[in-house]
Design a protein around this motif. Structure first.
Motif, PDB file in Angstrom:
ATOM      1  N   ARG A 147       0.860  -1.186   0.000  1.00  0.00           N
ATOM      2  CA  ARG A 147       0.000   0.000   0.000  1.00  0.00           C
ATOM      3  C   ARG A 147       0.896   1.236   0.000  1.00  0.00           C
ATOM      4  NH1 ARG A 147      -4.889  -1.974   0.001  1.00  0.00           N
ATOM      5  NH2 ARG A 147      -5.464  -3.654   1.387  1.00  0.00           N
ATOM      6  N   ILE A 148       0.528   2.194  -0.828  1.00  0.00           N
ATOM      7  CA  ILE A 148       1.302   3.426  -0.878  1.00  0.00           C
ATOM      8  C   ILE A 148       0.433   4.569  -0.384  1.00  0.00           C
ATOM      9  CG2 ILE A 148       2.797   2.678  -2.780  1.00  0.00           C
ATOM     10  CD1 ILE A 148       1.077   4.403  -4.644  1.00  0.00           C
ATOM     11  N   SER A 149       1.071   5.626   0.063  1.00  0.00           N
ATOM     12  CA  SER A 149       0.364   6.825   0.487  1.00  0.00           C
ATOM     13  C   SER A 149       0.121   7.665  -0.768  1.00  0.00           C
ATOM     14  CB  SER A 149       1.204   7.581   1.506  1.00  0.00           C
ATOM     15  OG  SER A 149       0.567   8.792   1.852  1.00  0.00           O
ATOM     16  N   ALA A 150      -0.968   7.381  -1.453  1.00  0.00           N
ATOM     17  CA  ALA A 150      -1.235   8.027  -2.742  1.00  0.00           C
ATOM     18  C   ALA A 150      -1.640   9.484  -2.557  1.00  0.00           C
ATOM     19  CB  ALA A 150      -2.328   7.266  -3.484  1.00  0.00           C
ATOM     20  N   HIS A 185       2.058   7.889  -5.870  1.00  0.00           N
ATOM     21  CA  HIS A 185       2.635   8.871  -4.957  1.00  0.00           C
ATOM     22  C   HIS A 185       3.628   9.703  -5.742  1.00  0.00           C
ATOM     23  CE1 HIS A 185       3.958  10.719  -1.249  1.00  0.00           C
ATOM     24  NE2 HIS A 185       5.182  10.639  -1.758  1.00  0.00           N
ATOM     25  N   ILE A 186       3.381  11.009  -5.777  1.00  0.00           N
ATOM     26  CA  ILE A 186       4.266  11.931  -6.473  1.00  0.00           C
ATOM     27  C   ILE A 186       5.142  12.595  -5.409  1.00  0.00           C
ATOM     28  CG2 ILE A 186       4.400  13.964  -7.966  1.00  0.00           C
ATOM     29  CD1 ILE A 186       1.450  13.267  -8.768  1.00  0.00           C
ATOM     30  N   SER A 187       6.454  12.523  -5.581  1.00  0.00           N
ATOM     31  CA  SER A 187       7.356  13.124  -4.599  1.00  0.00           C
ATOM     32  C   SER A 187       7.132  14.634  -4.540  1.00  0.00           C
ATOM     33  CB  SER A 187       8.810  12.820  -4.945  1.00  0.00           C
ATOM     34  OG  SER A 187       9.179  13.491  -6.130  1.00  0.00           O
ATOM     35  N   GLN A 188       7.505  15.247  -3.424  1.00  0.00           N
ATOM     36  CA  GLN A 188       7.305  16.690  -3.253  1.00  0.00           C
ATOM     37  C   GLN A 188       8.034  17.498  -4.317  1.00  0.00           C
ATOM     38  OE1 GLN A 188       8.365  17.697   0.765  1.00  0.00           O
ATOM     39  NE2 GLN A 188       6.362  17.114   1.547  1.00  0.00           N
ATOM     40  N   THR A 189       9.165  17.010  -4.770  1.00  0.00           N
ATOM     41  CA  THR A 189       9.925  17.720  -5.805  1.00  0.00           C
ATOM     42  C   THR A 189       9.411  17.408  -7.208  1.00  0.00           C
ATOM     43  OG1 THR A 189      11.533  15.926  -5.975  1.00  0.00           O
ATOM     44  CG2 THR A 189      12.022  17.700  -4.402  1.00  0.00           C
ATOM     45  N   ILE A 193       7.715   9.280  -9.316  1.00  0.00           N
ATOM     46  CA  ILE A 193       6.323   8.846  -9.189  1.00  0.00           C
ATOM     47  C   ILE A 193       6.355   7.369  -8.848  1.00  0.00           C
ATOM     48  CG2 ILE A 193       4.110   8.551 -10.360  1.00  0.00           C
ATOM     49  CD1 ILE A 193       4.882  10.869 -12.195  1.00  0.00           C
ATOM     50  N   THR A 194       5.656   6.988  -7.781  1.00  0.00           N
ATOM     51  CA  THR A 194       5.670   5.609  -7.304  1.00  0.00           C
ATOM     52  C   THR A 194       4.287   4.989  -7.436  1.00  0.00           C
ATOM     53  OG1 THR A 194       7.390   6.186  -5.711  1.00  0.00           O
ATOM     54  CG2 THR A 194       6.196   4.134  -5.321  1.00  0.00           C
ATOM     55  N   PHE A 195       4.256   3.778  -7.970  1.00  0.00           N
ATOM     56  CA  PHE A 195       3.035   2.987  -8.080  1.00  0.00           C
ATOM     57  C   PHE A 195       3.231   1.682  -7.323  1.00  0.00           C
ATOM     58  CE2 PHE A 195       2.907   5.556 -11.924  1.00  0.00           C
ATOM     59  CZ  PHE A 195       1.567   5.879 -12.058  1.00  0.00           C
ATOM     60  N   ALA A 196       2.159   1.130  -6.757  1.00  0.00           N
ATOM     61  CA  ALA A 196       2.221  -0.231  -6.223  1.00  0.00           C
ATOM     62  C   ALA A 196       2.270  -1.163  -7.419  1.00  0.00           C
ATOM     63  CB  ALA A 196       1.002  -0.523  -5.364  1.00  0.00           C
ATOM     64  N   ASN A 239       2.074 -10.123 -11.351  1.00  0.00           N
ATOM     65  CA  ASN A 239       2.237 -11.469 -10.807  1.00  0.00           C
ATOM     66  C   ASN A 239       3.548 -12.097 -11.249  1.00  0.00           C
ATOM     67  OD1 ASN A 239      -0.234 -11.420  -9.499  1.00  0.00           O
ATOM     68  ND2 ASN A 239      -1.333 -12.200 -11.263  1.00  0.00           N
ATOM     69  N   GLU A 240       4.438 -11.302 -11.821  1.00  0.00           N
ATOM     70  CA  GLU A 240       5.716 -11.820 -12.301  1.00  0.00           C
ATOM     71  C   GLU A 240       6.554 -12.327 -11.137  1.00  0.00           C
ATOM     72  OE1 GLU A 240       7.801  -8.874 -14.554  1.00  0.00           O
ATOM     73  OE2 GLU A 240       6.039  -8.399 -15.743  1.00  0.00           O
ATOM     74  N   VAL A 241       7.212 -13.437 -11.359  1.00  0.00           N
ATOM     75  CA  VAL A 241       8.095 -13.990 -10.340  1.00  0.00           C
ATOM     76  C   VAL A 241       9.266 -13.038 -10.133  1.00  0.00           C
ATOM     77  CG1 VAL A 241       9.613 -15.913  -9.757  1.00  0.00           C
ATOM     78  CG2 VAL A 241       7.443 -16.348 -10.908  1.00  0.00           C
ATOM     79  N   GLY A 242       9.535 -12.684  -8.895  1.00  0.00           N
ATOM     80  CA  GLY A 242      10.649 -11.807  -8.564  1.00  0.00           C
ATOM     81  C   GLY A 242      10.368 -10.328  -8.768  1.00  0.00           C
ATOM     82  N   ALA A 243       9.119  -9.973  -9.078  1.00  0.00           N
ATOM     83  CA  ALA A 243       8.779  -8.564  -9.286  1.00  0.00           C
ATOM     84  C   ALA A 243       8.847  -7.813  -7.958  1.00  0.00           C
ATOM     85  CB  ALA A 243       7.383  -8.442  -9.886  1.00  0.00           C
ATOM     86  N   THR A 244       9.320  -6.573  -8.019  1.00  0.00           N
ATOM     87  CA  THR A 244       9.393  -5.756  -6.813  1.00  0.00           C
ATOM     88  C   THR A 244       7.999  -5.273  -6.427  1.00  0.00           C
ATOM     89  OG1 THR A 244       9.798  -3.772  -8.116  1.00  0.00           O
ATOM     90  CG2 THR A 244      11.731  -4.970  -7.331  1.00  0.00           C
ATOM     91  N   ALA A 245       7.838  -4.898  -5.169  1.00  0.00           N
ATOM     92  CA  ALA A 245       6.532  -4.471  -4.668  1.00  0.00           C
ATOM     93  C   ALA A 245       6.142  -3.077  -5.153  1.00  0.00           C
ATOM     94  CB  ALA A 245       6.536  -4.509  -3.146  1.00  0.00           C
ATOM     95  N   LEU A 246       7.125  -2.282  -5.516  1.00  0.00           N
ATOM     96  CA  LEU A 246       6.877  -0.919  -5.978  1.00  0.00           C
ATOM     97  C   LEU A 246       7.508  -0.698  -7.342  1.00  0.00           C
ATOM     98  CD1 LEU A 246       7.788   1.035  -2.724  1.00  0.00           C
ATOM     99  CD2 LEU A 246       5.498   0.517  -3.553  1.00  0.00           C
ATOM    100  N   VAL A 247       6.885   0.171  -8.124  1.00  0.00           N
ATOM    101  CA  VAL A 247       7.478   0.610  -9.385  1.00  0.00           C
ATOM    102  C   VAL A 247       7.714   2.108  -9.232  1.00  0.00           C
ATOM    103  CG1 VAL A 247       7.171   0.857 -11.866  1.00  0.00           C
ATOM    104  CG2 VAL A 247       6.248  -1.140 -10.711  1.00  0.00           C
TER     105      VAL A 247
END
Length: 119
Positions: A25-28, A43-47, A51-54, A58-66
């Motif tokens: 879960r991200i603080s959107a 989530h868009i950084s203050q600067t 930009i972060t997305f959850a 379902n890819e094997v080894g995929a990270t939790a955030l993009v």
């Protein structure tokens, strides 16, 4: 008895291999409504430099955030470009009009519109 143990083990492995965990879960502070009707929080950084997305992949080894990082040297047509450091060919174009385009290897994957943004 051995057959039961093997069947139980295979069933357990199959169940564990097919289960998908809850995405992070991200603080959107922004939302994108894709043309397919799906709305996705970001989530868009203050600067505005990232930009972060959850990651719902379902890819094997995929990270939790993009995490998309802004390409400072690539701004034109009132649009900014972002890329994923671990997948350089994955790009995001965000325009002042609110239009958002996701590219992979130069091909458009999806198009949407920013429906809520707060930096």
């Amino acid at each position: 008895m051995a057959k039961f143990g093997i069947v139980a083990l295979i069933g357990l492995l199959f169940t564990a291999g097919c289960s998908v965990g809850e995405p992070v879960r991200i603080s959107a502070n922004g939302m994108v409504k894709w043309t397919g009707g799906h709305t996705e929080g970001m989530h868009i950084s203050q600067t505005g430099s990232s930009i972060t997305f959850a990651n719902y992949s379902n890819e094997v080894g995929a990270t939790a955030l993009v995490i998309f990082a802004r390409i400072d040297s690539a701004k034109n047509d009132n649009c900014e470009y972002f890329y994923v450091e671990t997948a350089v060919k994955k790009r995001l174009k965000v325009c002042e009009t609110g239009e958002v385009t996701l590219f992979n290897r130069g091909k458009v994957v999806k198009v949407g519109h920013m429906v809520k943004s707060r930096y």
